[in-house]
Design a protein around this motif. Structure first.
Motif, PDB file in Angstrom:
ATOM      1  N   ARG A  44      29.109 -26.485  91.959  1.00 32.18           N
ATOM      2  CA  ARG A  44      27.825 -26.988  91.437  1.00 32.18           C
ATOM      3  C   ARG A  44      27.658 -28.485  91.667  1.00 32.18           C
ATOM      4  O   ARG A  44      26.794 -29.104  91.061  1.00 32.18           O
ATOM      5  CB  ARG A  44      27.723 -26.690  89.940  1.00 32.18           C
ATOM      6  N   THR A  45      28.445 -29.092  92.528  1.00 28.73           N
ATOM      7  CA  THR A  45      28.367 -30.540  92.732  1.00 28.73           C
ATOM      8  C   THR A  45      27.903 -30.933  94.128  1.00 28.73           C
ATOM      9  O   THR A  45      27.719 -32.116  94.393  1.00 28.73           O
ATOM     10  CB  THR A  45      29.745 -31.180  92.481  1.00 28.73           C
ATOM     11  N   ALA A  57      27.452 -31.050  84.571  1.00 32.49           N
ATOM     12  CA  ALA A  57      27.132 -32.436  84.215  1.00 32.49           C
ATOM     13  C   ALA A  57      27.842 -32.839  82.924  1.00 32.49           C
ATOM     14  O   ALA A  57      28.382 -33.952  82.810  1.00 32.49           O
ATOM     15  CB  ALA A  57      25.619 -32.599  84.063  1.00 32.49           C
ATOM     16  N   GLY A  58      27.863 -31.933  81.940  1.00 33.55           N
ATOM     17  CA  GLY A  58      28.603 -32.204  80.707  1.00 33.55           C
ATOM     18  C   GLY A  58      30.088 -32.351  80.964  1.00 33.55           C
ATOM     19  O   GLY A  58      30.755 -33.190  80.352  1.00 33.55           O
ATOM     20  N   TYR A  59      30.613 -31.551  81.890  1.00 41.04           N
ATOM     21  CA  TYR A  59      32.030 -31.673  82.275  1.00 41.04           C
ATOM     22  C   TYR A  59      32.294 -33.041  82.906  1.00 41.04           C
ATOM     23  O   TYR A  59      33.309 -33.683  82.608  1.00 41.04           O
ATOM     24  CB  TYR A  59      32.381 -30.560  83.257  1.00 41.04           C
ATOM     25  N   GLY A  60      31.381 -33.492  83.772  1.00 38.34           N
ATOM     26  CA  GLY A  60      31.542 -34.798  84.405  1.00 38.34           C
ATOM     27  C   GLY A  60      31.556 -35.929  83.393  1.00 38.34           C
ATOM     28  O   GLY A  60      32.340 -36.880  83.507  1.00 38.34           O
ATOM     29  N   TRP A 109      32.272 -39.029  87.608  1.00 37.83           N
ATOM     30  CA  TRP A 109      30.852 -39.306  87.809  1.00 37.83           C
ATOM     31  C   TRP A 109      30.285 -38.616  89.039  1.00 37.83           C
ATOM     32  O   TRP A 109      29.074 -38.386  89.116  1.00 37.83           O
ATOM     33  CB  TRP A 109      30.637 -40.820  87.886  1.00 37.83           C
ATOM     34  N   ASP A 110      31.146 -38.286  90.015  1.00 40.35           N
ATOM     35  CA  ASP A 110      30.645 -37.535  91.170  1.00 40.35           C
ATOM     36  C   ASP A 110      30.237 -36.126  90.754  1.00 40.35           C
ATOM     37  O   ASP A 110      29.250 -35.571  91.273  1.00 40.35           O
ATOM     38  CB  ASP A 110      31.700 -37.482  92.274  1.00 40.35           C
ATOM     39  N   PHE A 111      30.953 -35.540  89.781  1.00 42.92           N
ATOM     40  CA  PHE A 111      30.561 -34.230  89.255  1.00 42.92           C
ATOM     41  C   PHE A 111      29.223 -34.330  88.529  1.00 42.92           C
ATOM     42  O   PHE A 111      28.341 -33.477  88.714  1.00 42.92           O
ATOM     43  CB  PHE A 111      31.641 -33.701  88.303  1.00 42.92           C
ATOM     44  N   PHE A 112      29.093 -35.368  87.700  1.00 40.50           N
ATOM     45  CA  PHE A 112      27.854 -35.535  86.929  1.00 40.50           C
ATOM     46  C   PHE A 112      26.663 -35.750  87.867  1.00 40.50           C
ATOM     47  O   PHE A 112      25.617 -35.100  87.725  1.00 40.50           O
ATOM     48  CB  PHE A 112      27.989 -36.719  85.976  1.00 40.50           C
ATOM     49  N   GLY A 113      26.822 -36.650  88.843  1.00 41.04           N
ATOM     50  CA  GLY A 113      25.717 -36.950  89.755  1.00 41.04           C
ATOM     51  C   GLY A 113      25.331 -35.760  90.603  1.00 41.04           C
ATOM     52  O   GLY A 113      24.129 -35.438  90.747  1.00 41.04           O
ATOM     53  N   ALA A 146      25.850 -32.522  90.026  1.00 37.92           N
ATOM     54  CA  ALA A 146      25.292 -31.446  89.210  1.00 37.92           C
ATOM     55  C   ALA A 146      23.859 -31.751  88.781  1.00 37.92           C
ATOM     56  O   ALA A 146      22.983 -30.874  88.822  1.00 37.92           O
ATOM     57  CB  ALA A 146      26.172 -31.216  87.986  1.00 37.92           C
ATOM     58  N   MET A 147      23.596 -32.996  88.372  1.00 40.56           N
ATOM     59  CA  MET A 147      22.238 -33.360  87.970  1.00 40.56           C
ATOM     60  C   MET A 147      21.276 -33.332  89.156  1.00 40.56           C
ATOM     61  O   MET A 147      20.096 -32.989  89.004  1.00 40.56           O
ATOM     62  CB  MET A 147      22.238 -34.752  87.323  1.00 40.56           C
ATOM     63  N   PHE A 148      21.778 -33.672  90.331  1.00 43.40           N
ATOM     64  CA  PHE A 148      20.939 -33.590  91.529  1.00 43.40           C
ATOM     65  C   PHE A 148      20.552 -32.135  91.801  1.00 43.40           C
ATOM     66  O   PHE A 148      19.385 -31.817  92.096  1.00 43.40           O
ATOM     67  CB  PHE A 148      21.675 -34.184  92.721  1.00 43.40           C
ATOM     68  N   LEU A 149      21.525 -31.220  91.672  1.00 41.45           N
ATOM     69  CA  LEU A 149      21.242 -29.798  91.876  1.00 41.45           C
ATOM     70  C   LEU A 149      20.261 -29.293  90.823  1.00 41.45           C
ATOM     71  O   LEU A 149      19.317 -28.547  91.150  1.00 41.45           O
ATOM     72  CB  LEU A 149      22.550 -29.001  91.806  1.00 41.45           C
ATOM     73  N   PHE A 150      20.438 -29.711  89.563  1.00 41.36           N
ATOM     74  CA  PHE A 150      19.532 -29.277  88.508  1.00 41.36           C
ATOM     75  C   PHE A 150      18.118 -29.823  88.758  1.00 41.36           C
ATOM     76  O   PHE A 150      17.127 -29.114  88.538  1.00 41.36           O
ATOM     77  CB  PHE A 150      20.054 -29.759  87.152  1.00 41.36           C
ATOM     78  N   THR A 151      18.030 -31.053  89.204  1.00 40.91           N
ATOM     79  CA  THR A 151      16.715 -31.650  89.497  1.00 40.91           C
ATOM     80  C   THR A 151      16.010 -30.889  90.610  1.00 40.91           C
ATOM     81  O   THR A 151      14.795 -30.632  90.542  1.00 40.91           O
ATOM     82  CB  THR A 151      16.886 -33.127  89.896  1.00 40.91           C
TER      83      THR A 151
END
Length: 464
Positions: free
Chosen positions: A138-139, A186-189, A195-199, A201-206
């Protein structure tokens, strides 16, 4: 007089084809505008039940991602209420309902924050911080995620707008578009400070959010949903301009995202093709390959023959012809690669030689085991056929006092097909006993010995 037109059959076929196409693809007749709007409005709210369902679905999805259980993640996506506000945003843009859009955006924001916070709490527990393949997946969004979100958004609003709802389609879209896993990732990140996981994942969600809302907007417009009416005409115009501006602001980054992800996927595919062909042609093992589209860099390590400058130039030229210039290759390789390869070949040869020796020894062991079994069988038969001569001689002397001597031998005979061994007892009688008595006693002794020694082939004869 009737005139034949050669093109009339073709025209008829074309007209029939258009009618068939229209009847198959036309979705306007079965559209229920009012019921669809009311249903979308009802699915926007996050209060009460919706909030708890979201929390529980996030916990389920987080557990599924942590254990790499696809079935658990799918179950969480089916019960998640996240799709409602996104469809509401697309519908509000299509019908010029600014109040609906405000409500949808507010509830959407609350849902996102609540989902990320819930997954953050889950992954803050140390035993749940393992990096699994489901989380990693998911990243790194690519162009296929855009296509899935766009097609999923179309399918969802079409299914919702029918008079007879197609709930299997709605459930399928919830699974395919996968809104829950990116938020959990994103919560895991955040919890693990990756932060690469968070970024990612949020890009995929967006991406999923924008293209689902955009697909909803397009279908609502094409099905001519009734526009929201305002008593003040100037206010109505302002709202229309505002909503069209929002739609434009959504559409513009959508096109940019799609193009960027398309180029990224295309670049990675072309690089992988070049490296794969190089592996096959040069018999080189490529390890730890990484492709960075943003920096136009390709890095990997090699084992085997060394990569030459000519190879790198050939790759750069190929990529430049395909529209990707200035690509840098960062290759980790040892000057002793050839020696390493030779050493590996020697080790491989030694391994096969050792295997052959072990196989040969195993064959010898099997052969020896068979021979041992044969010897054990012979020994058993020998022990079984052993004659207790002293004991038998004493018993015969006690029971038959006229016997002066006893002898024993084995007779081996063959009929050229089989070989047989016959035990023979020889008895010498004294001269005081008659021949008839000798014959009778020998028959008795033979029967007794056969019974005693369990051998029907045993023979008793007179010793001259």
């Amino acid at each position: 007089m009737e005139t034949n037109h050669p093109n009339s059959p073709l025209k008829s076929i074309w007209q029939n084809f258009k009618l068939l196409l229209k009847s198959t693809l036309d979705i306007r007749e079965d559209t229920n505008h009012d019921a669809t709007i009311e249903e979308v409005k009802a699915g926007i709210s996050i209060k009460g039940q919706g909030a708890w369902v979201l929390i529980f679905s996030i916990l389920i999805a987080s557990a599924g991602l942590n254990t790499s259980s696809t079935a658990v993640v799918i179950g969480a996506m089916l019960i998640s209420p996240l799709m409602g506000p996104i469809v509401g945003i697309g519908l509000s843009l299509g019908v010029n309902d600014v109040d609906l859009m405000r409500k949808a955006i507010n509830n959407f924001g609350i849902m996102v924050v609540l989902a990320i916070f819930t997954s953050f709490l889950f992954f803050s527990i140390p035993i749940f911080q393992k990096e699994t393949p489901e989380l990693i997946a998911r990243t790194y969004p690519d162009v296929r995620d855009v296509i899935i979100a766009f097609a999923g958004g179309f399918a969802l609003i079409v299914a919702l707008s029918r008079r007879n709802k197609q709930f299997n389609t709605i459930a399928g879209v919830a699974i395919a578009t996968a809104l829950m896993p990116p938020l959990c990732t994103a919560g895991y990140g955040l919890a693990t400070r990756k932060w690469d996981f968070f970024g990612g994942a949020m890009f995929l969600f967006t991406i999923n959010t924008i293209f689902i809302a955009l697909a909803t907007f397009i279908i609502v417009k094409s099905l001519k949903f009734p526009m929201q009416e305002y008593l003040n005409s100037s206010k109505s115009k302002r709202i229309s301009r505002l909503l069209y501006l929002v739609a434009f602001l959504i559409l513009t980054p959508s096109i940019y995202m799609f193009y960027g992800l398309y180029k990224k996927t295309d670049f990675e595919q072309k690089v992988n093709t070049i490296i794969t062909n190089f592996n096959l042609d040069k018999d080189v093992v490529v390890l730890n390959q990484k492709v960075n589209f943003q920096n136009k860099t390709v890095s990997f390590a090699t084992v085997g023959k060394s990569v030459t400058n000519e190879d790198v130039k050939e790759w750069s030229d190929k990529l430049e012809k395909q529209g990707y210039s200035g690509v840098k290759f960062e290759i980790t390789q040892s000057v002793e690669n050839l020696e390493t390869q030779n050493m590996l070949e020697k080790l491989e040869s030694t391994y096969f030689t050792t295997q052959q020796i072990l196989n040969k020894k195993e064959e010898i062991i099997v052969k020896q085991e068979k021979e041992l079994l044969v010897l054990q069988k012979q020994l058993y038969l020998s022990e079984k056929s052993k004659i207790p001569f002293d004991q038998i001689a004493n018993e015969i002397k006690i029971n038959y006092k006229n016997v002066d001597e006893i002898a024993f031998s084995r007779l081996i005979k063959t009929n050229f097909n089989t070989i047989d061994t016959i035990p023979i007892f020889y008895l010498k009688w004294n001269n005081t006993i008659s021949n008839n008595r000798i014959v009778s006693d020998e028959e008795k002794i033979e029967k007794w010995l056969r019974l005693k020694l369990h051998n029907d082939k045993l023979v008793v004869r007179k010793l001259n």
